[in-house]
Structures are given as C-alpha cells and as structure tokens.
Design an enzyme around this catalytic site. Structure first.
Site, PDB file in Angstrom:
ATOM      1  N   ASP A  13      32.027-105.687  13.568  1.00 44.77           N
ATOM      2  CA  ASP A  13      30.391-106.137  13.117  1.00 44.77           C
ATOM      3  C   ASP A  13      29.365-106.433  14.097  1.00 44.77           C
ATOM      4  OD1 ASP A  13      31.502-105.935  10.482  1.00 44.77           O
ATOM      5  OD2 ASP A  13      31.907-108.026  10.505  1.00 44.77           O
ATOM      6  N   LYS A  16      27.817-101.490  15.773  1.00 48.20           N
ATOM      7  CA  LYS A  16      28.334-100.311  16.130  1.00 48.20           C
ATOM      8  C   LYS A  16      27.494 -99.148  15.236  1.00 48.20           C
ATOM      9  CE  LYS A  16      32.433-101.402  14.809  1.00 48.20           C
ATOM     10  NZ  LYS A  16      32.245-102.559  14.518  1.00 48.20           N
ATOM     11  N   GLY A  17      27.208 -99.320  14.031  1.00 47.45           N
ATOM     12  CA  GLY A  17      26.526 -98.633  13.199  1.00 47.45           C
ATOM     13  C   GLY A  17      25.059 -98.180  13.604  1.00 47.45           C
ATOM     14  N   ASN A  38      37.606-100.268   5.463  1.00 47.56           N
ATOM     15  CA  ASN A  38      37.194-101.571   5.687  1.00 47.56           C
ATOM     16  C   ASN A  38      36.165-101.884   6.724  1.00 47.56           C
ATOM     17  OD1 ASN A  38      38.526-100.151   7.768  1.00 47.56           O
ATOM     18  ND2 ASN A  38      40.201-101.557   8.623  1.00 47.56           N
ATOM     19  N   ALA A  39      35.564-100.575   7.300  1.00 44.81           N
ATOM     20  CA  ALA A  39      34.612-100.829   7.979  1.00 44.81           C
ATOM     21  C   ALA A  39      33.238-100.762   6.956  1.00 44.81           C
ATOM     22  CB  ALA A  39      34.458 -99.473   9.103  1.00 44.81           C
ATOM     23  N   GLY A  40      32.197-101.473   7.763  1.00 42.66           N
ATOM     24  CA  GLY A  40      30.905-101.527   6.982  1.00 42.66           C
ATOM     25  C   GLY A  40      29.930-101.370   8.139  1.00 42.66           C
ATOM     26  N   HIS A  41      29.187-100.366   8.455  1.00 43.65           N
ATOM     27  CA  HIS A  41      28.281-100.184   9.361  1.00 43.65           C
ATOM     28  C   HIS A  41      26.864-100.106   8.993  1.00 43.65           C
ATOM     29  CE1 HIS A  41      31.782 -98.419  12.299  1.00 43.65           C
ATOM     30  NE2 HIS A  41      31.817 -99.469  11.712  1.00 43.65           N
ATOM     31  N   THR A 129      40.383-106.933   4.131  1.00 39.00           N
ATOM     32  CA  THR A 129      39.369-106.491   3.391  1.00 39.00           C
ATOM     33  C   THR A 129      39.743-105.995   1.923  1.00 39.00           C
ATOM     34  OG1 THR A 129      39.398-104.215   4.100  1.00 39.00           O
ATOM     35  CG2 THR A 129      37.962-105.632   5.362  1.00 39.00           C
ATOM     36  N   GLN A 230      36.028-101.456  13.315  1.00 34.75           N
ATOM     37  CA  GLN A 230      36.416-102.714  13.823  1.00 34.75           C
ATOM     38  C   GLN A 230      36.082-103.159  15.319  1.00 34.75           C
ATOM     39  OE1 GLN A 230      39.019-100.526  11.754  1.00 34.75           O
ATOM     40  NE2 GLN A 230      37.597-101.350  10.326  1.00 34.75           N
ATOM     41  N   SER A 305      29.344-106.734   5.451  1.00 33.59           N
ATOM     42  CA  SER A 305      28.753-105.486   4.988  1.00 33.59           C
ATOM     43  C   SER A 305      29.728-104.844   4.019  1.00 33.59           C
ATOM     44  CB  SER A 305      28.361-104.795   6.063  1.00 33.59           C
ATOM     45  OG  SER A 305      28.013-105.193   7.137  1.00 33.59           O
TER      46      SER A 305
HETATM   47  P1  GDP Z   1      29.159-102.772  12.601  1.00 27.25           P
HETATM   48  O1  GDP Z   1      30.172-102.968  11.800  1.00 27.25           O
HETATM   49  O2  GDP Z   1      29.491-103.129  14.055  1.00 27.25           O
HETATM   50  O3  GDP Z   1      28.508-101.478  12.283  1.00 27.25           O
HETATM   51  O4  GDP Z   1      28.041-103.964  12.263  1.00 27.25           O
HETATM   52  P2  GDP Z   1      27.629-104.501  10.703  1.00 27.25           P
HETATM   53  O5  GDP Z   1      26.690-103.591  10.273  1.00 27.25           O
HETATM   54  O6  GDP Z   1      28.762-104.864  10.002  1.00 27.25           O
HETATM   55  O7  GDP Z   1      26.711-105.834  11.121  1.00 27.25           O
HETATM   56  C1  GDP Z   1      25.863-105.917  12.118  1.00 27.25           C
HETATM   57  C2  GDP Z   1      24.504-106.619  11.292  1.00 27.25           C
HETATM   58  O8  GDP Z   1      23.611-106.974  12.369  1.00 27.25           O
HETATM   59  C3  GDP Z   1      24.042-105.677  10.258  1.00 27.25           C
HETATM   60  O9  GDP Z   1      23.323-106.232   9.217  1.00 27.25           O
HETATM   61  C4  GDP Z   1      22.882-104.858  11.365  1.00 27.25           C
HETATM   62  O10 GDP Z   1      21.827-104.410  10.466  1.00 27.25           O
HETATM   63  C5  GDP Z   1      22.560-106.144  12.280  1.00 27.25           C
HETATM   64  N1  GDP Z   1      21.973-105.762  13.358  1.00 27.25           N
HETATM   65  C6  GDP Z   1      22.146-105.073  14.439  1.00 27.25           C
HETATM   66  N2  GDP Z   1      21.541-105.064  15.430  1.00 27.25           N
HETATM   67  C7  GDP Z   1      20.886-106.377  15.189  1.00 27.25           C
HETATM   68  C8  GDP Z   1      19.993-106.945  16.230  1.00 27.25           C
HETATM   69  O11 GDP Z   1      19.641-106.458  17.255  1.00 27.25           O
HETATM   70  N3  GDP Z   1      19.380-108.060  15.556  1.00 27.25           N
HETATM   71  C9  GDP Z   1      19.588-108.307  14.317  1.00 27.25           C
HETATM   72  N4  GDP Z   1      19.266-109.642  14.094  1.00 27.25           N
HETATM   73  N5  GDP Z   1      20.341-107.788  13.438  1.00 27.25           N
HETATM   74  C10 GDP Z   1      21.085-106.712  13.976  1.00 27.25           C
HETATM   75  P1  IMO Z   2      33.617-102.805  11.287  1.00 30.11           P
HETATM   76  O1  IMO Z   2      33.948-101.467  11.314  1.00 30.11           O
HETATM   77  C1  IMO Z   2      35.093-106.994  10.897  1.00 30.11           C
HETATM   78  C2  IMO Z   2      39.238-107.530   9.561  1.00 30.11           C
HETATM   79  C3  IMO Z   2      39.310-108.191   8.279  1.00 30.11           C
HETATM   80  C4  IMO Z   2      40.685-108.715   8.433  1.00 30.11           C
HETATM   81  C5  IMO Z   2      41.516-108.097   9.367  1.00 30.11           C
HETATM   82  C6  IMO Z   2      42.324-107.149   8.681  1.00 30.11           C
HETATM   83  O2  IMO Z   2      32.346-103.107   9.888  1.00 30.11           O
HETATM   84  O3  IMO Z   2      33.221-103.870  12.185  1.00 30.11           O
HETATM   85  P2  IMO Z   2      41.984-104.803   6.895  1.00 30.11           P
HETATM   86  O4  IMO Z   2      41.247-104.718   5.880  1.00 30.11           O
HETATM   87  O5  IMO Z   2      41.699-104.055   8.193  1.00 30.11           O
HETATM   88  O6  IMO Z   2      43.537-104.905   6.955  1.00 30.11           O
HETATM   89  O7  IMO Z   2      41.618-106.303   7.725  1.00 30.11           O
HETATM   90  O8  IMO Z   2      40.528-107.165  10.015  1.00 30.11           O
HETATM   91  N1  IMO Z   2      38.095-106.220   9.707  1.00 30.11           N
HETATM   92  C7  IMO Z   2      36.894-106.563   9.930  1.00 30.11           C
HETATM   93  N2  IMO Z   2      36.121-107.320  10.438  1.00 30.11           N
HETATM   94  N3  IMO Z   2      34.661-105.813  10.875  1.00 30.11           N
HETATM   95  C8  IMO Z   2      35.259-104.898  10.234  1.00 30.11           C
HETATM   96  O9  IMO Z   2      35.109-103.431  10.441  1.00 30.11           O
HETATM   97  C9  IMO Z   2      36.650-104.953   9.707  1.00 30.11           C
HETATM   98  N4  IMO Z   2      37.709-104.272   9.355  1.00 30.11           N
HETATM   99  C10 IMO Z   2      38.692-105.154   9.266  1.00 30.11           C
HETATM  100  O10 IMO Z   2      38.378-108.918   7.717  1.00 30.11           O
HETATM  101  O11 IMO Z   2      40.406-110.201   9.096  1.00 30.11           O
HETATM  102 MG    MG Z   3      30.634-104.040   9.988  1.00 32.21          MG
END
Ligand code: GDP
Ligand code: IMO
Ligand code: MG
Length: 433
Positions: A13, A16-17, A38-41, A129, A230, A305
């Site tokens: 989180d 990356k997305g 499991n990812a949420g971008h 997840t 992740q 996410s």
């Molecule tokens: P990912 O899994 O690595 O793609 O990240 P996620 O999407 O799960 O979580 C990142 C969260 O931070 C999302 O809600 C994005 O919209 C938000 N985000 C990304 N970059 C920034 C930033 O520079 N500032 C703020 N405040 N939010 C951000």
């Molecule tokens: P993105 O790509 C944050 C965590 C879960 C749990 C552990 C194992 O959005 O960054 P799993 O379902 O993979 O067996 O869970 O890994 N986890 C993540 N935490 N961001 C993710 O993906 C994750 N994908 C899995 O919360 O602790």
């Molecule tokens: Mg994420």
C-alpha cells in the site's frame, strides 16, 4: 531495452498503483509479475477514483499493453468484476490486456481453505485478505494447481472437480462443512456458478505465452515496466515470516514471474511512504500505538483498498528500508504521501532496532523477538500544506532536509515525490538535478 521494475519497499500500500499510472506514458507495456487479488492499487485522476486488484495500473492508457504475467494468480470472478467496472468507465480491456496461460487459478475452495486456516490459527492468524492467495500458491508449488491455460482443455471441469474434492477433504478434516461456508457472503455453490460464468465472460481477453511476448517485445525495443504488488517486507523469503504473503515480491520475482533473465532488469523504482503502514498481523517495529498513529491513519486515510481494514501506522523505518533497497537493487526512490505529515512539527524516524541491549541496522531474524525497541530520532517537520506544490524549488526547506536525510541514509536519489493521491500531484525530479 531492459525491463524497469516498480515495487513496494514496506508492507504494501505504498502507492504503487498511483505511480505506475503516472509513469505509464513513458512505457509501452505494463506487466504484473506476482500476487493476485490481495492487491488493491488506487488511481485517482480527472475527479475519479479507481481500485485495481489483478489488472496492471497502465490499463487506463488505451495505447499501452497490460500483461498479467505467469507469476500472478487469478480468481476469474474477481477479475471479471474488475473488468466490468472498467467497461462501465469506457475502458476496453479486450484491446489492451493480455493474460499468461501459465498464471495459476484461485478456485472457490482455495478461498474456503484460506478462511479455514486463518480461523484455525485463532490469535496467531496472518490477517490474510481471504482471497485464497496462500492455498493457491501452495497448490502451484505442490504441483497440483490449475492454470489459466487449463480452462480451455476439454476435461477442465473434471480437473477442477478433482482439485475441489481434495480441498474439501482438507476442509472437512478441520471440522468444517464446505457447503455451509460462504465466500463474500455467498454460499459455495453460488460463488462457484459465478466463477464458471466468469470464465466465459473472460473469453475475449487473449490468453498468451506471456514470457515469449515479453522477450520478443524486449528484442523489438519496447519499454516495459514490471509493477509489483504487496511490499518487500511481505516477501515469502525475506519478509516478516510467517506474517507475509505467499510470493516473492522483490525484484527477483520479476524474472520468474515474467520469464526474463536477470540481465534484462533495468531501473528499479523503490516506492515507500514518508511514514509506514501495515495491515494484518505481524511485527511492525516502528508502529505508533498512540495519538500520532491515529493522526496518520486519519490524515492518510489508511484503510485497506481491498478489505477496508484500518491500517496500522508508524514512523518511517530506516533499517527495513535499507534491507529492502539491498534485496531489490533499487536505483531510484519514490516517496509517497509526504502531505500526510504536513501538520506535524516533528517527524519521527526509526534509525535502528534495539534487541536485548544490542543495536541492529537491519531486520535480522531476531527482529521477530518481542522485546525489540525502535530507536527513534525526531526531525523538524515542515508544518505547512504541500499538496499544491508542483516544483521542487517551491518546497519548504524542512521538507528538502527530510529528503536529504533519507537520500544520505540510503545513498540513493529520491527521484519521484508524491504530494497527494491525484495523478498530477507528483514531482518528477529529473529537471532540478
Ligand atoms: P498500492 O497498493 O501500493 O497501490 O497503494 P494503495 O492504493 O493500496 O494505497 C495508497 C493510498 O494512498 C491510496 O488511497 C492512494 O489514493 C493514496 N495516495 C497515493 N499517493 C498519495 C499521496 O502522495 N498523498 C496522499 N495523501 N495519498 C496518496
Ligand atoms: P498491495 O499490492 C498490504 C497482507 C495481508 C496479510 C498478508 C498475507 O495493495 O500493496 P494474503 O492475502 O496475501 O495471504 O495476506 O499480506 N497483504 C497486503 N498488505 N497491501 C497489499 O497489497 C497486500 N496483500 C497482502 O494483509 O497481512
Ligand atoms: Mg494496496
């Protein structure tokens, strides 16, 4: 051309997305190499917010090809829901999405197994997840899994039933009745029906030998970005085992997850937050259990996410980042979410870990020991809003000092700075260097 890599250096989180979407115009192909739903971008642009799970974050650029590589695992139902949502936004994934025939399937009973294992672990659960990640990768490694390419075989239904029955035997041995369990609020039979319908829905997305496609594209001079899921501290080998995911999330995973040789890896963008979060159980050395942690969660909107769970928050962790940078061969750092620290007069930085009186610079095996104390240095905050700044030169001195501190700690440049969730809230520091 080499394949550039973008991946998370913390516990996922990192953002990356967003950064993949920002960098996509510089590439021809965006490819996922591991992980699954499991990812949420999250991507934000033109007033809209989009969350991707299995699909690479270049999908909103119609002239760019997106590849789901062999190292990814796919739940066809979750993927079809994702595709329906994209189509409702006038995206046409049948035109720019390709799926590896070698990508393994997550079948409905993988999700039940995930639930059964987690429930049985009780307080020591991973905090998965519940998308069936561990059980699907387990079947891949134990050579009993099914792959996307199997779905077009005439006896696929039979192969499916054999695997399903083997899962059901395990589920029953744990004292559960498969037919009485639910997946996303649906009984197994209902989820299974949607799962099979999804295979038909996905028919217009080409299934390919993606390793050939990627290698041919490299030879043709195409620019490729591999998008990680992740984070490195969730890597199956080097993360905080057993509280990890079930794939290699580090650069090495790009070679096996896309089928490229190590000499084809180019730049490695290491993405990290200006602080640190983790969702699920397991060690988190710099975690803040006080009001500072709450402030970061609220200001940073730190709720999952994929699952909506509140994320645990803490200060940036230099030893963990140094370790991740080493494992991944990072060439460029990408710092996210600095704006979340705007209101702080002081910002904490975990510089080392103390275990039984000894100081450690890296998360060693012993880091899992319970009496570990983070050593925290307090740096001056910039204490003003920075989200609207568009150039490095405009940024406050205390912010620049924070970046310099990190650059000298890691001996690497911070090349990209994100100051908000929006696509345009990004400073790429080529020009001011
Ligand atoms: P990912 O899994 O690595 O793609 O990240 P996620 O999407 O799960 O979580 C990142 C969260 O931070 C999302 O809600 C994005 O919209 C938000 N985000 C990304 N970059 C920034 C930033 O520079 N500032 C703020 N405040 N939010 C951000
Ligand atoms: P993105 O790509 C944050 C965590 C879960 C749990 C552990 C194992 O959005 O960054 P799993 O379902 O993979 O067996 O869970 O890994 N986890 C993540 N935490 N961001 C993710 O993906 C994750 N994908 C899995 O919360 O602790
Ligand atoms: Mg994420």
């Amino acid at each position: 051309m080499k394949v550039d890599v973008l991946l998370g250096l913390q516990w996922g989180d990192e953002g990356k997305g967003k950064i993949t979407d920002v960098l996509t115009p510089e590439y021809d192909i965006i490819a996922r190499f591991q992980g699954g739903p499991n990812a949420g971008h999250t991507l934000e642009f033109d007033g809209g917010k989009h969350v991707l799970h299995t699909i690479p974050s270049g999908i909103f650029h119609p002239d760019k090809i997106n590849v789901i590589g062999n190292g990814v695992i796919i739940d066809p139902y979750i993927l079809s829901v994702e595709i329906k949502k994209l189509r409702a936004k006038n995206v046409a994934p049948e035109k720019n999405l390709l799926i590896s025939k070698r990508a393994h399937l997550i079948i409905p009973t993988h999700r039940l197994l995930d639930f059964v294992y987690e429930t049985t672990k009780g307080a020591s659960k991973i905090g998965s997840t519940l998308k069936g990640i561990g059980p699907s990768y387990t079947d891949k490694v134990s050579r009993s899994g099914l792959r996307m390419g199997n779905t077009s075989m005439p006896d696929f239904k039979n192969q499916y039933n054999v695997l399903k029955e083997s899962h059901n035997r395990i589920i029953r041995s744990y004292g559960f009745v498969p037919e009485e369990l639910s997946i996303d609020g649906m009984p197994l039979a209902e989820y299974e029906k949607l799962w099979f319908e999804s295979l038909i829905y996905l028919k217009d997305i080409p299934l390919i030998d993606s390793e050939l496609f990627i290698n041919e594209s490299i030879l043709k001079g195409k620019k490729i970005l591999a998008e990680g899921a992740q984070g490195s501290m969730l890597d199956i080998d080097f993360g905080t085992y057993p509280f990890v995911t079930s794939s290699n999330t580090i650069t090495a995973g790009v070679c096996s997850g896309l089928g490229i040789s190590p000499d084809k890896v180019g730049k490695v963008f290491g993405v990290f937050k200006a602080y640190c979060t983790r969702v699920g159980s397991g060690p988190f050395p710099s975690e803040l259990l006080d009001e500072n942690g709450d402030k970061l969660r609220i200001k940073g909107n730190e709720f999952g996410s994929t699952t909506g769970r509140p994320r645990r928050c803490g200060w940036i962790d230099i030893p963990a980042l140094k370790y991740s940078i080493m494992l991944n061969g990072v060439t460029d750092l990408v710092m996210m979410k600095a704006d979340v620290l705007d209101e702080l007069t002081e910002i904490g930085v975990c510089t080392q870990y103390k275990i039984q009186g000894n100081l450690f610079d890296f998360p060693l095996f012993e880091t899992l020991s319970k009496d570990m104390e983070p050593q925290v240095a307090m740096l001056k905050g910039w204490n003003q809003p920075i989200s609207d700044f568009t150039a490095w030169t405009e940024l406050p001195d205390a912010f620049k000092d924070y970046i310099s501190y990190l650059e000298s700690s890691f001996n690497l440049p911070v090349s990209v700075i994100s100051l908000g969730p929006g696509r345009t809230q990004t400073i790429i520091r080529k020009k001011d260097r």
